[in-house]
Design a protein around this motif. Structure first.
Motif, mmCIF file in Angstrom:
data_model
loop_
_atom_site.group_PDB
_atom_site.id
_atom_site.type_symbol
_atom_site.label_atom_id
_atom_site.label_comp_id
_atom_site.label_asym_id
_atom_site.label_seq_id
_atom_site.Cartn_x
_atom_site.Cartn_y
_atom_site.Cartn_z
ATOM 1 N N PHE A 46 -5.497 8.195 13.775
ATOM 2 C CA PHE A 46 -6.292 8.469 14.695
ATOM 3 C C PHE A 46 -5.595 8.018 16.263
ATOM 4 N N CYS A 47 -5.823 8.876 17.293
ATOM 5 C CA CYS A 47 -5.546 8.551 18.670
ATOM 6 C C CYS A 47 -6.906 8.366 19.615
ATOM 7 N N ASP A 48 -6.494 7.773 20.858
ATOM 8 C CA ASP A 48 -7.574 7.755 21.820
ATOM 9 C C ASP A 48 -8.785 6.693 21.593
ATOM 10 N N VAL B 254 -2.798 7.324 -0.902
ATOM 11 C CA VAL B 254 -3.881 6.141 -0.757
ATOM 12 C C VAL B 254 -5.227 6.127 -1.635
ATOM 13 N N LYS B 255 -5.821 5.308 -2.058
ATOM 14 C CA LYS B 255 -6.946 5.483 -2.646
ATOM 15 C C LYS B 255 -8.251 5.069 -2.050
ATOM 16 N N ARG B 256 -8.164 4.619 -0.726
ATOM 17 C CA ARG B 256 -9.295 4.106 0.016
ATOM 18 C C ARG B 256 -8.918 4.588 1.402
ATOM 19 N N GLU B 257 -10.016 4.466 2.115
ATOM 20 C CA GLU B 257 -9.789 4.980 3.676
ATOM 21 C C GLU B 257 -8.755 4.077 4.435
ATOM 22 N N VAL B 258 -7.780 5.017 5.053
ATOM 23 C CA VAL B 258 -6.759 3.998 5.822
ATOM 24 C C VAL B 258 -6.745 4.861 7.168
ATOM 25 N N TRP B 259 -6.994 3.942 8.189
ATOM 26 C CA TRP B 259 -6.735 4.495 9.674
ATOM 27 C C TRP B 259 -5.627 3.793 10.254
#
Ligand SMILES: C[C@@](O)(CCOP(=O)(O)O)CC(=O)O
Ligand code: SF4
Length: 385
Positions: A334-336, A303-308
């Motif tokens: 990410f969790c929680d 990936v070339k950018r932020e992926v959540w």
């Protein structure tokens, strides 16, 4: 509202101020909405966890409570991943406060799994016909519509009050007469994936707090129903819907006389394109199937950018190889928490999402521009230079 002798004792403070406050909240609601009595619940799902949304006043309120929940109770997403909060860009002070909130709930016996999709990790929280007290709007919609359990649209405090007493006032969606559909939604399009979120985005605005009855051309999966219900609860206040031939209570009803038709063109109009600096999945929290699909789309790519990708901790813990496959691409699991209730998303300027609900909430609750795109388009945007 009628109270049993034991409930009267709680109201008189015989078990202390926490239970007294809890039953006062339930009695006040019951009186407003004309409930005849309190009924036992099977579980509670408690919103009002993120320090971003409840702040100092909320932290103080929860910290002052003393007691134990009477039924299985689970938390909504918090403002950060409890393990990777630094990686999210969360400040230490926020992390401290957030931890205090979660510990205060834990002291009350609430499970500290922080998720809006508790039904995907626990089988025994709600079944067909069970009364529950849930408070995250997509979870409410899923419980009522897809599971066929019965919950009102609880707020954080009323869900906690129900958790402590094991009871909720008998009104609203707990009663048969309020579960009837009010408006027929005929959909003249084959839908897939994020189209259900786009449909919900449109229908929520039309339906308000009424009960839609859908006639669909396609057969939605459980994840697609999750996405439809979440979006309708965000753009409107839909807490229950039926889908002919799909959801468990739809067979009981004739289609309502009031009808609207949604065409393919309207679904397409909810989508847009652009260049995001954050691409976020998992509103509501991603299921195993959704993680599998994302992993397949990301295999061997970078990936070339932020992926959540937001999911529950139980799913992340139980599927380490799947998570590793996703994270090899540079995407973060990410969790929680989620992109809406965490302040971490506020440092971005434009978020691309595949969720009709997130598309509605991100501009309002995070102050970030939002683009709704299909899952494939989101991944394509993530991979573009
Ligand atoms: C954004 C939302 O999904 C969760 C935020 O609620 P809270 O921070 O848990 O009060 C709200 C909702 O739709 O119930
Ligand atoms: S905003 Fe979305 S991911 Fe966050 S709690 Fe609500 S449904 Fe879940």
């Amino acid at each position: 509202m009628y109270l049993t002798p034991d409930e009267e004792k709680l109201l008189n403070g015989e078990r202390g101020p926490t239970y007294q406050k809890a039953i006062e909240i339930l009695v006040a609601l019951g009186d407003i909405y004309d409930a005849d009595r309190l009924i036992p619940i099977k579980s509670a799902q408690i919103a009002g966890v993120s320090y971003k949304t409840i702040g100092e006043a909320g932290l103080e309120w929860i910290s002052d409570l003393k007691g134990k929940v009477a039924v299985p109770s689970i938390l909504n997403p918090a403002g950060m991943d409890r393990e990777c909060w630094m990686e999210m860009g969360i400040a230490g002070d926020f992390a401290d406060k957030q931890d205090k909130i979660i510990r205060a709930y834990e002291a009350l016996g609430v499970k500290t799994e922080c998720t809006c999709t508790p039904y995907s990790i626990f089988d025994d929280l709600a079944g067909l016909g069970d009364h529950v007290a849930w408070s995250e709007s997509s979870a409410i919609s899923y419980a009522n519509s897809v599971i066929g359990a019965r919950t009102n649209r609880e707020g954080g405090p009323s869900a906690l009050a129900a958790a402590l007493t094991g009871k909720t006032p008998n009104f609203g969606y707990h009663l048969d007469e309020n579960r009837r559909p009010d408006i027929l939604i005929q959909v003249d399009a084959e839908l897939h994936d994020s189209d259900y979120g786009a449909l919900g985005y449109i229908v929520g605005e039309i339906a308000g707090d009424r009960v839609p009855f859908f006639k669909l051309k396609s057969r939605p999966s459980k994840d697609e129903l999750k996405s439809l219900g979440a979006a309708m609860a965000a753009s409107g206040a839909v807490a229950l819907y039926h889908v002919r031939g799909i959801t468990p209570e739809a067979w009981k009803y004739e289609p309502p006389a009031e009808r609207i038709t949604i065409e393919e063109r309207q679904i397409k109009e909810v989508y847009s394109s652009g260049t995001p600096d954050l691409i976020a999945f998992g509103c509501p929290h991603s299921s195993i199937d959704e993680l599998e699909r994302l992993a397949r789309l990301l295999d061997g790519k970078e990936v070339k950018r932020e992926v959540w990708i937001c999911t529950s901790r139980a799913i992340k813990r139980e599927h380490p190889l799947l998570v590793k496959r996703i994270e090899r691409s540079g995407a973060k699991v990410f969790c929680d928490t989620c992109m809406v209730v965490s302040p971490a998303s506020e440092r971005f300027t434009c978020m691309m999402v595949n969720s009709g609900k997130a598309h509605k909430y991100v501009p309002n609750l995070c102050g970030v521009k939002s683009i709704l795109a299909t899952t494939e388009e989101c991944i394509a945007a993530a991979l573009r230079d």
